[in-house]
Design a protein around this motif. Structure first.
Motif, short mmCIF file in Angstrom:
data_model
loop_
_atom_site.label_atom_id
_atom_site.label_comp_id
_atom_site.label_asym_id
_atom_site.label_seq_id
_atom_site.Cartn_x
_atom_site.Cartn_y
_atom_site.Cartn_z
N ASP A 76 0.76 -1.16 -0.05
CA ASP A 76 -0.12 0.12 0.05
C ASP A 76 0.63 1.42 -0.04
OD1 ASP A 76 -2.32 -1.50 0.12
OD2 ASP A 76 -2.75 -1.39 2.09
N ALA A 79 2.68 1.79 -3.60
CA ALA A 79 1.60 2.18 -4.38
C ALA A 79 1.33 3.58 -4.38
CB ALA A 79 0.33 1.24 -4.26
N THR A 83 3.68 6.34 -6.28
CA THR A 83 2.90 7.08 -7.56
C THR A 83 2.86 8.47 -7.34
OG1 THR A 83 1.21 5.49 -7.62
CG2 THR A 83 0.42 7.17 -8.63
N THR A 147 -7.21 5.58 -4.52
CA THR A 147 -6.97 4.32 -3.82
C THR A 147 -8.17 4.18 -3.25
OG1 THR A 147 -5.73 3.28 -2.27
CG2 THR A 147 -5.36 5.54 -2.10
N HIS A 176 -5.33 2.56 -7.52
CA HIS A 176 -4.82 1.43 -6.67
C HIS A 176 -5.95 0.77 -6.01
CE1 HIS A 176 -3.29 0.32 -2.50
NE2 HIS A 176 -2.69 -0.58 -3.38
N LEU A 197 -2.65 -0.74 -10.01
CA LEU A 197 -1.91 -1.26 -8.64
C LEU A 197 -2.81 -1.90 -7.89
CD1 LEU A 197 -0.51 2.27 -8.28
CD2 LEU A 197 1.00 0.31 -9.03
N SER A 199 -2.80 -4.33 -4.20
CA SER A 199 -1.76 -5.12 -3.05
C SER A 199 -2.37 -6.42 -2.64
CB SER A 199 -2.06 -4.12 -1.85
OG SER A 199 -1.60 -2.65 -2.21
#
Ligand code: PLP
Length: 401
Positions: A76, A79, A83, A147, A176, A197, A199
């Motif tokens: 996490d 990402a 970014t 995210t 993400h 992305l 995780s």
């Protein structure tokens, strides 16, 4: 205490015996450094590559799109920070997230806010589900990253990732998702979900602790957090944790082979658990979405009872449960997830998460319901507030239906 029942699989899972068997070889016997050129090194390198293939297969990715990390938290962080640091020089300093993310995302966003980044924390509905249109409205010229978690670790609600991904793609924003809780439980395909992305953590899928992966779509640029010898495509330096990575690989193969059957069996057990609890224990409620939730997750609240007391009393009966995420359950603040779905502090404190795993049986469910009923009754009998609370609840129901 004779019987022991583990119903906290969202916190962690035991290492599968097959995962353990394969991993063990990579501690002493096949101990090579995956970067070495000799046969020991090549053996380790090949094992790492095989695991990369297994993880890629689990999520519909290409092999070179998998970067191994030390777990979900690092994935996490990489990402998000990776970014925004990369895009900062293009004037993009805005992140969009939800208010129910895991602390690995929320605290990362907060630390970036302290550095001057801007973060939008979007609300969720009473079931813990985000509205994709809220994401669309929050996007601006300066948005670097969206995210949003795939499934919530406390209440199990599943977010509309595919829809959010379409919006992100349309606007050219990197997307993400934290899929730590969903991988191996519900379909998780990076292309269907439109994510850049994603995780993963091994210990939630019967792999070892301290290893995970980040899916990085080909062409997405990340600024590494850890600098060094340029391992893992340069995204994550440091000699690879070969045994751990091998463990994640075997766990991924097992998760892929077992997902549908596990989801069907655990979903049926969970439905039985929910039905019995709600029927047998008065003033008990299910937190989260009734259907759009992980097949193994049940999260209840019991009027007039403290979640922490429930956990301790259930532990006396050999039952392992949780009040929320393992990471925050030692804190005394009410869960940010339960507050975000509109519960008040007292309600949030009266909540209990039961998360099922591969070892749980029908018998376990019966024993847990029976124990829970006794514990709730005992705690309510000790609570001077219970009588008043129940009166108030009845009033509230009459008023609001
Ligand atoms: N994200 C979610 C949704 C989780 O549930 C967890 C663990 O509880 C993490 C991230 C952190 O993963 P790890 O324990 O591998 O650091």
């Amino acid at each position: 205490m004779n019987r022991r029942i583990y119903m906290d699989s969202s916190a962690t899972t035991p290492v599968d015996p097959e995962v353990n068997r394969v991993m063990t070889q990579y501690f002493a016997e096949k101990f090579g450094n995956a970067s070495s050129l000799h046969s020991y090194g090549r053996e380790a390198f090949e094992a790492v590559q095989e695991s990369r293939r297994s993880v890629a297969n689990l999520i519909g990715a290409n092999v070179e799109e998998i970067t191994f990390t030390s777990g979900g938290t690092e994935s996490d962080n990489l990402a998000i920070v990776g970014t925004v640091r990369k895009l900062q020089r293009k004037g993009k300093d805005h992140i969009i997230t939800s208010s129910i993310e895991h602390p690995a995302v929320l605290e990362t966003c907060r630390s970036l806010e302290e550095e001057g980044y801007k973060v939008t924390y979007l609300p969720v509905d009473k079931y813990g589900v985000l509205n994709p249109e809220d994401v669309r409205s929050a996007i601006s010229e300066s948005t670097a990253l969206i995210t949003v978690m795939h499934a919530n670790n406390e209440i199990g609600s599943i977010e509309p990732i595919k829809e959010i991904g379409e919006i992100a793609k349309g606007k050219g924003v990197i997307f993400h998702t934290d899929a730590v809780q969903s991988v191996g439980k519900i379909p998780t395909d990076v292309n269907e979900m439109n994510v850049d992305l994603l995780s993963i953590s091994a210990h939630k899928i019967y792999g070892p602790k301290g290893v995970g992966a980040l899916y990085v779509r080909k062409g997405v640029a990340l600024q590494p957090l850890i600098h060094g010898g340029g391992h893992e495509h340069g995204f994550r330096s440091g000699t690879e944790n070969v045994a751990g990575i091998v463990g994640l690989g075997v766990a991924s193969d097992l998760a892929r082979a077992r997902r549908e059957e596990d989801a069907r069996r655990l979903g049926a057990l969970r439905d039985k658990l929910v039905e019995l609890v709600i029927r047998e224990i008065e003033e008990s409620y299910l937190n989260g979405h009734p259907t759009k939730r992980l097949p193994n997750n049940a999260n209840f609240r019991f009027t007039g009872v403290e979640g922490e007391s429930l956990i301790l009393d259930l532990d006396e009966k050999g039952i392992a449960a949780s009040t929320g995420s393992a990471c925050s359950s030692k804190k005394l603040e009410p869960s940010h997830v339960l507050m975000a779905i509109g519960l008040n502090e007292v309600e949030a404190h009266g909540s209990l998460r039961l998360s099922l795993g591969r070892d749980n049986t029908e018998d376990d469910v019966d024993y847990v319901v029976e124990s829970l009923k006794a514990v709730v009754q005992k705690l309510r009998a000790m609570s001077p507030l219970w009588g008043k609370t129940i009166e108030l609840e009845r009033w509230r129901k009459q008023l609001h239906g």
